[in-house]
Structures are given as structure tokens and as C-alpha cells.
Design a protein around this motif. Sequence first.
Motif, PDB file in Angstrom:
ATOM      1  N   GLN A 161       0.843  -1.195   0.000  1.00 21.96           N
ATOM      2  CA  GLN A 161       0.000   0.000   0.000  1.00 21.96           C
ATOM      3  C   GLN A 161       0.878   1.245   0.000  1.00 21.96           C
ATOM      4  N   THR A 162       0.406   2.295  -0.647  1.00 26.14           N
ATOM      5  CA  THR A 162       1.135   3.565  -0.567  1.00 26.14           C
ATOM      6  C   THR A 162       0.729   4.283   0.717  1.00 26.14           C
ATOM      7  N   ILE A 163       1.474   5.325   1.056  1.00 29.76           N
ATOM      8  CA  ILE A 163       1.125   6.127   2.245  1.00 29.76           C
ATOM      9  C   ILE A 163      -0.288   6.690   2.067  1.00 29.76           C
ATOM     10  N   MET A 164      -0.588   7.165   0.844  1.00 30.97           N
ATOM     11  CA  MET A 164      -1.912   7.730   0.553  1.00 30.97           C
ATOM     12  C   MET A 164      -3.003   6.695   0.816  1.00 30.97           C
ATOM     13  N   GLU A 165      -2.816   5.475   0.312  1.00 28.55           N
ATOM     14  CA  GLU A 165      -3.837   4.433   0.480  1.00 28.55           C
ATOM     15  C   GLU A 165      -4.008   4.063   1.952  1.00 28.55           C
ATOM     16  N   ALA A 166      -2.886   3.957   2.659  1.00 23.92           N
ATOM     17  CA  ALA A 166      -2.960   3.614   4.079  1.00 23.92           C
ATOM     18  C   ALA A 166      -3.697   4.709   4.843  1.00 23.92           C
ATOM     19  N   ALA A 167      -3.400   5.973   4.500  1.00 29.09           N
ATOM     20  CA  ALA A 167      -4.050   7.089   5.194  1.00 29.09           C
ATOM     21  C   ALA A 167      -5.543   7.075   4.924  1.00 29.09           C
ATOM     22  N   ARG A 168      -5.925   6.926   3.651  1.00 27.09           N
ATOM     23  CA  ARG A 168      -7.344   6.973   3.293  1.00 27.09           C
ATOM     24  C   ARG A 168      -8.110   5.802   3.888  1.00 27.09           C
ATOM     25  N   ALA A 169      -7.472   4.627   3.925  1.00 25.00           N
ATOM     26  CA  ALA A 169      -8.134   3.449   4.498  1.00 25.00           C
ATOM     27  C   ALA A 169      -8.419   3.666   5.983  1.00 25.00           C
ATOM     28  N   ASN A 170      -7.693   4.602   6.585  1.00 27.92           N
ATOM     29  CA  ASN A 170      -7.893   4.897   8.008  1.00 27.92           C
ATOM     30  C   ASN A 170      -8.572   6.243   8.235  1.00 27.92           C
ATOM     31  N   GLY A 171      -9.243   6.706   7.201  1.00 24.38           N
ATOM     32  CA  GLY A 171     -10.042   7.919   7.333  1.00 24.38           C
ATOM     33  C   GLY A 171      -9.248   9.209   7.418  1.00 24.38           C
ATOM     34  N   LYS A 172      -7.981   9.161   7.014  1.00 23.81           N
ATOM     35  CA  LYS A 172      -7.162  10.382   7.042  1.00 23.81           C
ATOM     36  C   LYS A 172      -7.021  10.947   5.636  1.00 23.81           C
ATOM     37  N   GLN A 173      -7.286  12.229   5.490  1.00 22.12           N
ATOM     38  CA  GLN A 173      -7.236  12.851   4.171  1.00 22.12           C
ATOM     39  C   GLN A 173      -5.903  13.555   3.947  1.00 22.12           C
ATOM     40  N   ILE A 174      -5.272  13.244   2.832  1.00 21.03           N
ATOM     41  CA  ILE A 174      -4.080  13.976   2.398  1.00 21.03           C
ATOM     42  C   ILE A 174      -4.491  14.671   1.101  1.00 21.03           C
ATOM     43  N   PRO A 175      -4.225  15.979   0.951  1.00 26.80           N
ATOM     44  CA  PRO A 175      -4.680  16.650  -0.273  1.00 26.80           C
ATOM     45  C   PRO A 175      -4.017  16.058  -1.524  1.00 26.80           C
ATOM     46  N   GLY A 176      -4.707  16.170  -2.632  1.00 31.84           N
ATOM     47  CA  GLY A 176      -4.149  15.656  -3.884  1.00 31.84           C
ATOM     48  C   GLY A 176      -4.989  16.131  -5.050  1.00 31.84           C
ATOM     49  N   LEU A 177      -4.374  16.317  -6.205  1.00 31.11           N
ATOM     50  CA  LEU A 177      -5.122  16.684  -7.410  1.00 31.11           C
ATOM     51  C   LEU A 177      -5.008  15.620  -8.483  1.00 31.11           C
ATOM     52  N   CYS A 178      -3.831  15.003  -8.600  1.00 28.76           N
ATOM     53  CA  CYS A 178      -3.687  13.979  -9.647  1.00 28.76           C
ATOM     54  C   CYS A 178      -4.151  12.616  -9.132  1.00 28.76           C
ATOM     55  N   TYR A 179      -4.168  12.461  -7.812  1.00 34.28           N
ATOM     56  CA  TYR A 179      -4.581  11.183  -7.232  1.00 34.28           C
ATOM     57  C   TYR A 179      -6.059  10.933  -7.475  1.00 34.28           C
ATOM     58  N   MET A 180      -6.401   9.718  -7.874  1.00 29.17           N
ATOM     59  CA  MET A 180      -7.806   9.318  -7.894  1.00 29.17           C
ATOM     60  C   MET A 180      -7.908   7.851  -7.552  1.00 29.17           C
ATOM     61  N   GLU A 181      -8.794   7.587  -6.583  1.00 30.99           N
ATOM     62  CA  GLU A 181      -8.962   6.216  -6.122  1.00 30.99           C
ATOM     63  C   GLU A 181      -9.290   5.299  -7.295  1.00 30.99           C
ATOM     64  N   GLY A 182      -8.596   4.195  -7.395  1.00 29.87           N
ATOM     65  CA  GLY A 182      -8.889   3.229  -8.458  1.00 29.87           C
ATOM     66  C   GLY A 182      -7.973   3.355  -9.664  1.00 29.87           C
ATOM     67  N   LEU A 183      -7.286   4.485  -9.784  1.00 36.85           N
ATOM     68  CA  LEU A 183      -6.336   4.647 -10.883  1.00 36.85           C
ATOM     69  C   LEU A 183      -4.918   4.520 -10.340  1.00 36.85           C
ATOM     70  N   ARG A 184      -4.006   4.103 -11.213  1.00 38.54           N
ATOM     71  CA  ARG A 184      -2.608   4.059 -10.796  1.00 38.54           C
ATOM     72  C   ARG A 184      -2.146   5.469 -10.458  1.00 38.54           C
ATOM     73  N   PRO A 185      -1.378   5.628  -9.380  1.00 36.73           N
ATOM     74  CA  PRO A 185      -0.910   6.968  -9.035  1.00 36.73           C
ATOM     75  C   PRO A 185       0.139   7.459 -10.038  1.00 36.73           C
ATOM     76  N   SER A 186       0.205   8.789 -10.227  1.00 33.51           N
ATOM     77  CA  SER A 186       1.209   9.315 -11.152  1.00 33.51           C
ATOM     78  C   SER A 186       2.208  10.239 -10.466  1.00 33.51           C
ATOM     79  N   GLY A 187       1.849  10.752  -9.285  1.00 31.66           N
ATOM     80  CA  GLY A 187       2.796  11.607  -8.552  1.00 31.66           C
ATOM     81  C   GLY A 187       3.118  12.899  -9.267  1.00 31.66           C
ATOM     82  N   SER A 188       2.182  13.404 -10.068  1.00 30.40           N
ATOM     83  CA  SER A 188       2.531  14.566 -10.894  1.00 30.40           C
ATOM     84  C   SER A 188       2.185  15.916 -10.281  1.00 30.40           C
ATOM     85  N   CYS A 189       1.219  15.981  -9.344  1.00 28.26           N
ATOM     86  CA  CYS A 189       0.795  17.316  -8.896  1.00 28.26           C
ATOM     87  C   CYS A 189       1.557  17.814  -7.677  1.00 28.26           C
TER      88      CYS A 189
END
Lengths: 236, 176
Positions: A20-48
Amino acid sequence: MPQKISIRIDGEYVNATEGQTIMEAARANGKQIPGLCYMEGLRPSGSCRLCVVEVAGVARLLPACTTPAQNGMLVTTNSEKLTRYRRMAVEFLLLERNHYCAVCVSNNHCELQEMARRLGVTHVSLPYNYPRLPVDVSHPRFVLDHNRCILCTRCVRVCAELEGAHVLDIGGRGIQSRIVAGLNRPWGEAPGCTSCGKCVQVCPTGAMAEKGCAVEEMVKSNENICKLAAHRGGHA
Amino acid sequence: MKKVKLATIWLDGCSGCHMSLLDMDEALAAVLRKADLVYGPLVDAQSFPEDVDVTLVEGAVSSEDDLEKVRLVRRNSRVVVALGDCATTGNVPAMRNPIPVREILERVYVEGADEQPGAPAQGVPKLLKHALPIHEVIPVDLHVPGCPPGAQAILDAVGALLDGRMPELGTKVKFG
């Protein structure tokens, strides 16, 4: 069976699964990290670079969406330093192309505009770039306005990974990079496009919109796309 | 108590920010108990006064005239506020920026003219290469974005400044 690991996010112990990525672990535990390129279900791109976090023992900031969680990792998702860098990232996105919220189809429904508000970006401190960019209106149903594109590549990924068409991609290099359709043809002439519109729905700004929308009229929903991705088991 | 000297100025914008200012309605009465409006499109003063406490600037800096005015504003004001998206981002006036000025003037005054084609050269200020947010030409103390900024946001900003405080607008304002 993937191994269970434990990381600490903002001081709190959080269970995660290896891989799991840090983002996925955080979201699975109800913690929000801001993001614009991230979208659940798509491969992450790390671009924004909006999801940058601090990891203890690492001198530079790391994007939460592409960094794998490791056992015992200490992650900070909110600090003055992070806010400063996130603001800077938003300012860079705003100055690179031509974003005029007041006349945009996505005004008041835009993730970039909302991110700027949330981070308290009230102006862009560096000079704007003002590139002269085209608007592709060749598709019968959709518009691609390069002026409003932040190259998050959500459209590219949803087209390739969920629709399976891979009509959209990035052409060019560096600041010349553009979203291209059908290996750099006018979108309306790209033979593989199924006109499904997933790209439009996932686009965080007004760069992709349905034709005929006036200012503020383009309200998007990626809920169904996330559901579809979940049914397919997410990105593999 | 000495009244605060408040000025407003209208550069390259649509006057919508000034309309939003008026949209404070009855709160205007409270503002004007604390401040004298010494210059701007809402009053008759002919020249910008020498010692202004707070100036609200609407509009982008698009012409040599705008540039001169905004520099005068900065010289003569203690606090300069960029009011609205044109002043903070360039906004609609800046949509011309990717296109060279000569090309725009040709398009409008030559290709678009039914009679007497030719861009006006006399009696109008020269356009700058780009319509700019005001902080690119003068230091700005506070940005209040919005197209227009809501009356409440303007009231929060002006209200704090009249009390001698710098307002915390934080997440209460947005572009567009």
C-alpha cells in the motif's frame, strides 16, 4: 497473503498492508491527504505534488500517492513547511497556463480552485507564463482546453486503465507537454475514442468539459468511475 | 476619533468589485462612520490625495495610464489592497496576454472595423505588453480575490483595516 505492517501518521498508529502507498494507508484509516492527480482506483502518477508528506529520516518531501508504506514509518501530513510547499505547488499550477476562474465552465466546481482556497492561496507570487494554447473542439461531444489543463493525467489513466482505449496520452516534453488524442490527432479524429466521457468526469479542472456548457455549468462526478474501479479490483 | 482616509480606484476591470462594495448595503453606513471616502469612482475628487490610509484597487494594470495611477496609489497610500480577481490575477483583461498587442489591435480596429479602419493612436493610453496583476508592479499589502469578491469578504477586509488590523481572510476568499 500480503504482510500487515504498521506506520504512524501524524502521531497515530495506523495498520497498513505491505504494498500500500502512504496515501492508500491514510485513506483506508479515514485520514485525508490533499491531492489533485490522485484518484482512487487509478494508478498513481505523482505529478501534482500536492500530497507531499514528511517522512522521518528522509530529508526531502515525498509524494504520499507513490511512496510505499514501510513498517515503522513516521509520516507527517500537515505542517507549516508542507503547507508552504503545497501552496507553492498550486501557484506553479496556476501560473503555468491560463486559468481564469471567472469565465470557466468549472467555476465553483473545480478541484484546483478549491485547493487554492483551502490552502489560502490569494494570489500567485511569481510571474505568469501566458502560453498561447489551442482549444480542441473537434470531438462531437467534448472540449479539450489546454489552457486549463494541469497535466494531472487522470484522463490518460482512466482512458487506458478503465475504459481500456488508451486514446489519450502525453505528447511533448517538459513545459511543452500536452494531452494528445490518438497519437496527436484532433480528438474528433482519434479512431479509438469510444466517447465514453470518463476523461471529462475525472478531469479536476475545466480542461475537459461537455460541449454546450456555459460558465459554472460543468458539474462533474467521478463517483461511478471510482465504483467501477473498485468492482474491477482497483489498479493492478 | 480621527477618521481613516479610504480611497478606491478603478483600473482595467468591469466595476463589478465596486458594485460588490456597494452591495454591503447598510454596513456601508458603519464603514463611513469610521472612514472618509476621499477618492474613487464613487466620489467627486479629481486627483488622488497625498496621504491616504487604505486604498482598494480594482482592475488589472493594462495600460501606461494604469501603471502611472497604481504607482501614485502606492506612493500615497499606507495600505494597498488588491480587490478582486483582475487586480490579484489579471483575470479577464489578462486573457489577451498570450496574443501580441499589435495583433489584437489589428483584429479589433482593422479586421473588425466597418469604416475608418486603424487602431486609435492619439488620446488613449498605450497598452502594455501584458495586463498584469497589480502586485507585479507595486508591493501589495492584502489580496482579496473573487470575481467579484463577496460583499462580506470586502466588509471583513475593510472592517479590520479600519480598526488598524490586517484581516485574516484565510479560506474565506477564492478565485472566480
